[in-house]
Write a protein that holds these residues in place. Structure first.
Motif, short mmCIF file in Angstrom:
data_model
loop_
_atom_site.label_atom_id
_atom_site.label_comp_id
_atom_site.label_asym_id
_atom_site.label_seq_id
_atom_site.Cartn_x
_atom_site.Cartn_y
_atom_site.Cartn_z
N THR A 1 11.44 1.71 -14.78
CA THR A 1 11.13 2.34 -13.50
C THR A 1 9.67 2.11 -13.15
O THR A 1 8.81 2.10 -14.04
CB THR A 1 11.45 3.84 -13.51
N THR A 2 9.39 1.91 -11.87
CA THR A 2 8.03 1.70 -11.39
C THR A 2 7.81 2.54 -10.13
O THR A 2 8.75 3.06 -9.53
CB THR A 2 7.76 0.22 -11.07
N PHE A 3 6.52 2.67 -9.75
CA PHE A 3 6.17 3.48 -8.58
C PHE A 3 5.30 2.67 -7.63
O PHE A 3 4.51 1.82 -8.04
CB PHE A 3 5.41 4.74 -9.00
N VAL A 4 5.44 2.97 -6.34
CA VAL A 4 4.57 2.41 -5.30
C VAL A 4 4.07 3.58 -4.46
O VAL A 4 4.87 4.28 -3.82
CB VAL A 4 5.33 1.40 -4.40
N ASN A 5 2.73 3.82 -4.48
CA ASN A 5 2.14 4.93 -3.73
C ASN A 5 2.81 6.27 -4.02
O ASN A 5 3.08 7.08 -3.13
CB ASN A 5 2.19 4.64 -2.23
N GLY A 6 3.12 6.51 -5.29
CA GLY A 6 3.69 7.78 -5.70
C GLY A 6 5.18 7.90 -5.51
O GLY A 6 5.77 8.93 -5.82
N LEU A 7 5.85 6.85 -5.01
CA LEU A 7 7.29 6.87 -4.77
C LEU A 7 7.99 5.96 -5.77
O LEU A 7 7.53 4.84 -6.04
CB LEU A 7 7.62 6.42 -3.34
N ARG A 8 9.12 6.43 -6.30
CA ARG A 8 9.84 5.70 -7.33
C ARG A 8 10.66 4.56 -6.72
O ARG A 8 11.44 4.77 -5.78
CB ARG A 8 10.78 6.64 -8.09
#
Length: 267
Positions: free
Chosen positions: A56-63
């Motif tokens: 799992t990864t995040f972009v700007n605090g969103l999963r």
């Protein structure tokens, strides 16, 4: 009705004292407010993803959410987390009704437009207010897990802060984010100064300067969006501070109030 939307983050709800839930029941019974809880569950989701070996990864605090991740998100949010919150409220003497945003198409959603790399992450385009009113009319506190669905039956993972703001906008409700810190703060002379009020411009500057980062970004963006669309108030408060929720409901100074205007000062 005088609604109050309470967003309870997954990083704090497991550690919140029972008195917090008792305060929610008090707000409903004694202050004549209609509380609606929207909860997260990020840490539990991450823990289960790790156990199952799902990256799992995040972009700007969103999963970033694939179909595989979405299965686990739904299992955690609409299953264990949602029912734990319901149980806490029942233990506190209240009546609570747990539901997913998918149930009854409560949260109609579509894929986030400006960040397709997030996958099945959605934004709310419609809230079925009548469903919430029906639950509230029976004396229950709605407890909502932030998942949405479109007309084709595709489900979406929705950031809890964004979902809470969407519900607050639909209801014209006050919006309160529950955190494990006093609010937004600045470092001055090696001391943390909590901002009692912070403006939209100040928030944008702090995000640009990376003073506000990670999971706080969706909170402040959701608050600003809600205020721009007519919600009367948005604040971030510490759920571990005794009676902080009651102080917020009574208009006392607690946490950080986000405003659109110019006034800002610290306490």
């Amino acid at each position: 009705m005088d609604y109050l939307v309470i967003k309870c983050g997954g990083s704090v709800f497991e550690s919140l004292p029972q008195s917090f839930y008792e305060n929610i029941v008090y707000v409903q019974n004694e202050l004549n407010l209609k509380p609606i809880i929207v909860h997260g569950g990020g840490p539990l989701i991450s823990s289960l993803l790790t156990k199952l070996g799902v990256e799992t990864t995040f972009v700007n605090g969103l999963r970033v959410t694939t179909n595989e991740v979405l299965d686990i998100v739904e299992m955690v949010l609409s299953g264990s987390v949602n029912k734990r919150v319901v149980r806490h409220l029942i233990e506190a003497g209240g009546m609570a009704f747990g539901a997913s945003g998918i149930d009854g198409s409560l949260l109609k959603a579509e894929q986030v437009r400006d960040c397709p790399e997030l996958g099945f992450v959605g934004e709310v385009v419609q809230v079925k207010v009548e469903l919430l009113d029906q639950i509230i009319a029976q004396g229950h506190i709605p407890v909502i897990s932030p998942l949405g669905i479109d007309e084709r039956g595709q489900r979406y993972n929705i950031n809890g802060d964004t979902a809470a703001s969407a519900i607050a906008k639909a209801l014209g409700a006050r919006l309160c984010f529950i955190s494990d810190i006093p609010g937004i703060y600045m470092n001055e002379n090696n001391e943390k100064k909590t901002l009692y009020k912070v403006t939209k411009a100040e928030v944008e500057e702090m995000m640009h300067n990376q003073v506000i980062t990670g999971g706080m970004i969706p909170k402040v963006k959701a608050a600003i969006d809600g205020l721009a669309h007519g919600i009367p108030e948005a604040s971030i408060i510490n759920g571990f501070t005794k009676d902080a929720l009651l102080d917020f409901c009574k208009g006392k100074e607690t946490g950080t109030k986000i405003i659109l205007g110019e006034e800002v000062y610290s306490v």
